[in-house]
Design a protein around this motif. Structure first.
Motif, short mmCIF file in Angstrom:
data_model
loop_
_atom_site.label_atom_id
_atom_site.label_comp_id
_atom_site.label_asym_id
_atom_site.label_seq_id
_atom_site.Cartn_x
_atom_site.Cartn_y
_atom_site.Cartn_z
N ASN A 42 33.64 43.21 58.15
CA ASN A 42 33.14 43.82 56.93
C ASN A 42 32.59 42.83 55.91
N VAL A 43 32.92 41.56 56.05
CA VAL A 43 32.34 40.57 55.14
C VAL A 43 30.83 40.54 55.32
N CYS A 44 30.38 40.44 56.56
CA CYS A 44 28.94 40.46 56.83
C CYS A 44 28.31 41.77 56.37
N ALA A 45 28.99 42.86 56.65
CA ALA A 45 28.47 44.17 56.27
C ALA A 45 28.26 44.27 54.77
N THR A 46 29.12 43.62 54.00
CA THR A 46 28.98 43.62 52.54
C THR A 46 27.64 43.04 52.12
N PHE A 47 27.14 42.08 52.89
CA PHE A 47 25.87 41.44 52.57
C PHE A 47 24.72 42.01 53.40
N GLY A 48 24.94 43.18 53.98
CA GLY A 48 23.87 43.86 54.72
C GLY A 48 23.58 43.29 56.09
#
Length: 276
Positions: A42-48
């Motif tokens: 989810n860290v990557c997902a936070t930045f799209g």
């Protein structure tokens, strides 16, 4: 400084705190890296960024399939990510089979600590080897928790686990509990924090922050529409200040052993102000 965000309960804003704390520090021109050790990515997902679209993630590095430079993702001049993906869910299995070594993860965290001012580690909602490794090397364990009766049961378990690592493996680690999803209109939230948890945890050497993270959909919106943590959003709001104030309080405690009084957004909770 190595900061781990830990709780064996999901949904307590671990990733939200990890990304916003990192972004807040980066906005002050501190060199920051977020190490994502949660298989949800989810860290990557936070930045799209879709974890499945990445060529390399943390497990590839730990297996020796890529270099450090290949796994490191630059977000800004001061903010970097080492991404996680669902392969992290098999960390323990790969560890037992000898595919990876626990020492490799420890060495990576130490290397990051040399290269960056702050290493922010997002961990899975479990008491796995990944979490145990994190607790053995970090300087600060941040434990987010919801101030309700059921969530506090899980809080006590993760605090006890952190205390054990502190006593046996990591004596200098500081433990900081952070109230999240706080609704200032719910009286029980204040009672649980002020009258129950704060006094008990203080006797165990655990600091409970006066600043808290409110229940809101604003963080979700910033991720969904702008693909950034809320503190990096172009839409200014008081919720950004919550993370900046929380960061300052945590660092004041860690660096100077300074405990905050009921200041910043804590005034809103403890004085019963409903102007949100």
């Amino acid at each position: 400084m190595r900061i781990g965000i830990v709780n064996n309960k999901g949904g307590v804003l671990k990733t939200t705190i990890a990304t916003n704390l990192a972004a807040s520090l980066a906005l002050e021109k501190k060199k920051v890296v977020i190490l994502d050790l949660d298989g949800q990515g989810n860290v990557c997902a936070t930045f799209g960024i879709r974890p499945d679209d990445l060529e390399y993630a943390i497990m590839d590095f730990l297996k020796g399939d890529c270099s450090f430079e290949q796994v490191l993702i630059k977000q800004t001049d001061d903010l970097y990510i080492i991404p996680g993906n669902d392969e992290l869910n098999f960390f323990d299995i790969m560890l037992n089979s000898g595919t990876i070594k626990q020492s490799n993860l420890k060495m990576l965290i130490e290397k990051l600590n040399e290269l960056f001012d702050y290493v922010i580690i997002d961990t899975p909602p479990s008491m796995s080897v990944v979490v145990a490794t994190t607790l053995s090397v970090i300087d600060v364990a941040i434990v987010p928790f919801e101030p309700d009766q059921y969530a506090t049961l899980g809080l006590k378990r993760i605090i006890n686990a952190a205390k054990q690592f502190q006593q046996k493996n990591n004596a200098l680690m500081k433990i900081v509990a952070v109230p999240t999803k706080v609704n200032t209109r719910v009286t029980i939230h204040n009672e649980i924090i002020q009258n129950s948890l704060k006094p008990k945890l203080k006797t165990q050497g655990v600091y409970v922050t006066s600043n808290f993270i409110s229940v809101t959909t604003k963080s979700t919106a910033s991720v969904a529409y702008e693909r950034v943590p809320i503190v990096m959003s172009v839409v200014k709001s008081k919720y950004q200040d919550e993370y900046h104030n929380l960061k300052k309080e945590i660092l004041d405690y860690v660096y100077f052993n300074k405990e905050a009084s009921t200041i910043d957004n804590s005034e809103t909770l403890y004085n019963g102000n409903k102007n949100l």
